[in-house]
Design an enzyme around this catalytic site. Structure first.
Site, PDB file in Angstrom:
ATOM      1  N   ASP A   1      -3.344  -5.684  -5.834  1.00 43.23           N
ATOM      2  CA  ASP A   1      -2.901  -4.326  -5.503  1.00 43.23           C
ATOM      3  C   ASP A   1      -1.406  -4.283  -5.173  1.00 43.23           C
ATOM      4  OD1 ASP A   1      -3.190  -1.627  -5.049  1.00 43.23           O
ATOM      5  OD2 ASP A   1      -3.848  -1.869  -2.976  1.00 43.23           O
TER       6      ASP A   1
ATOM      7  N   ASN B   1      -9.843   3.334 -12.871  1.00 42.06           N
ATOM      8  CA  ASN B   1      -8.450   3.343 -13.342  1.00 42.06           C
ATOM      9  C   ASN B   1      -8.256   4.126 -14.648  1.00 42.06           C
ATOM     10  OD1 ASN B   1      -7.633  -0.039 -12.174  1.00 42.06           O
ATOM     11  ND2 ASN B   1      -7.311   1.932 -11.170  1.00 42.06           N
TER      12      ASN B   1
HETATM   13  C1  FPP Z   1      -3.226  -2.207  -8.752  1.00 45.05           C
HETATM   14  O1  FPP Z   1      -1.902  -1.833  -8.349  1.00 45.05           O
HETATM   15  C2  FPP Z   1      -3.168  -2.958 -10.014  1.00 45.05           C
HETATM   16  C3  FPP Z   1      -3.742  -2.552 -11.172  1.00 45.05           C
HETATM   17  C4  FPP Z   1      -4.509  -1.284 -11.284  1.00 45.05           C
HETATM   18  C5  FPP Z   1      -3.618  -3.318 -12.429  1.00 45.05           C
HETATM   19  C6  FPP Z   1      -3.451  -4.805 -12.309  1.00 45.05           C
HETATM   20  C7  FPP Z   1      -2.898  -5.309 -13.588  1.00 45.05           C
HETATM   21  C8  FPP Z   1      -1.999  -6.329 -13.718  1.00 45.05           C
HETATM   22  C9  FPP Z   1      -1.591  -7.171 -12.595  1.00 45.05           C
HETATM   23  C10 FPP Z   1      -1.346  -6.658 -15.031  1.00 45.05           C
HETATM   24  C11 FPP Z   1      -2.216  -6.963 -16.176  1.00 45.05           C
HETATM   25  C12 FPP Z   1      -3.338  -7.895 -15.901  1.00 45.05           C
HETATM   26  C13 FPP Z   1      -3.522  -9.108 -16.485  1.00 45.05           C
HETATM   27  C14 FPP Z   1      -4.771  -9.877 -16.233  1.00 45.05           C
HETATM   28  C15 FPP Z   1      -2.507  -9.717 -17.381  1.00 45.05           C
HETATM   29  P1  FPP Z   1      -1.578  -0.278  -8.187  1.00 45.05           P
HETATM   30  O2  FPP Z   1      -0.976   0.200  -9.431  1.00 45.05           O
HETATM   31  O3  FPP Z   1      -2.803   0.453  -7.738  1.00 45.05           O
HETATM   32  O4  FPP Z   1      -0.522  -0.322  -7.037  1.00 45.05           O
HETATM   33  P2  FPP Z   1      -0.215   0.850  -6.008  1.00 45.05           P
HETATM   34  O5  FPP Z   1      -1.399   0.916  -5.069  1.00 45.05           O
HETATM   35  O6  FPP Z   1       1.031   0.369  -5.349  1.00 45.05           O
HETATM   36  O7  FPP Z   1      -0.017   2.113  -6.791  1.00 45.05           O
END
Ligand code: FPP
Length: 247
Positions: free
Chosen positions: A18, A66
């Site tokens: 996250d 998502n």
């Molecule tokens: C949550 O952060 C993260 C995600 C929804 C996506 C995670 C994906 C990756 C790390 C990259 C691709 C994955 C791989 C396996 C190569 P958020 O966007 O919810 O953060 P925020 O809470 O700060 O908005």
């Protein structure tokens, strides 16, 4: 890494990655840039996990919920997943890592689903470590699907309703072939489970770290594992019983 014996190494670590969006926004960058740097963290952490000898690591890469994010962000994430599968293919195969996906893969675009299916199949016989990507995944959805399959087996006469217990039910989950989940790490300071591995989390140690995923690299993983090694896991027993079992 020091001060941590193999006996105290978790067999299976789950990570809720996250804080990508906030990491980017704090730097005046588009959210997708946080996901891009976050995919560098994925590479480093998976490499470290393999080198340490973890049996399984499960990454929450994209939740069922998502899909409701802005279209640009969803397509940017799908591009990053496609790139990851392409760029890590040889490293996964050379290091005898088994790639596995849990979640509703049918919803993924062909640009992700095709290389994902191919690499999962090509690595299915590997035994050094299992890297599971939770993609289009939700814990409740996963449990509901297992209930549906189990109910069909009961209706077909393959399983007696009276024989259903926790072990039998767990065998219907997509994680049934993984070791028990020992540790769940969530980055970015939020203290929630957010529909990740709801059944499997029952006796997992939970760790909430106050650092955004793009800044979480192998050093932070080592720190989490050192913290894990200091924890006493009682599984419902008393502390004295656990100490007796250990000797
Ligand atoms: C949550 O952060 C993260 C995600 C929804 C996506 C995670 C994906 C990756 C790390 C990259 C691709 C994955 C791989 C396996 C190569 P958020 O966007 O919810 O953060 P925020 O809470 O700060 O908005």
């Amino acid at each position: 890494m020091s001060g941590h014996s193999d006996r105290k190494l978790p067999r299976h670590v789950g990570i809720i990655m996250d804080g990508n969006g906030r990491w980017a926004q704090a730097r005046g960058l588009p959210r997708i840039e946080g996901h891009r740097v976050g995919s560098e963290s994925v590479r480093d952490v998976v490499r470290a996990a393999r080198q340490l000898g973890l049996e399984a690591i499960t990454l929450y890469a994209f939740s069922s919920q998502n899909w409701a994010r802005p279209v640009d962000e969803v397509s940017g994430l799908m591009d990053l997943l496609r790139d990851f599968l392409q760029s890590e293919r040889s490293e996964i195969l050379d290091n005898e890592i088994r790639l596995k996906a849990i979640g509703d893969a049918e919803k993924l675009p062909p640009s992700v689903k095709a290389p994902l299916d191919e690499l999962c199949a090509a690595s299915a016989h590997h035994r050094k470590m299992t890297l599971t990507l939770a993609l289009s995944y939700g814990g409740r959805e996963s449990i509901a699907k297992a209930v549906s399959t189990l109910a069909a087996d009961v209706a077909a006469g393959n399983v007696r309703a009276a024989d259903i217990d926790a072990d039998r039910f767990g065998s219907y989950l997509p994680t049934a072939d993984l070791p028990p989940l020992d540790l769940v790490i969530r980055t970015s300071g939020e203290q929630r489970v957010s529909n990740f591995l709801l059944w499997e989390i029952a006796y997992a140690e939970l760790m909430f770290v106050d650092i955004a995923w793009p800044d979480f690299r192998r050093q932070q993983l080592y720190r989490c594992l050192e913290n894990y090694a200091t924890r006493e896991r009682r599984f419902g027993l008393t502390s004295a019983q656990v100490i007796d079992e250990d000797v």
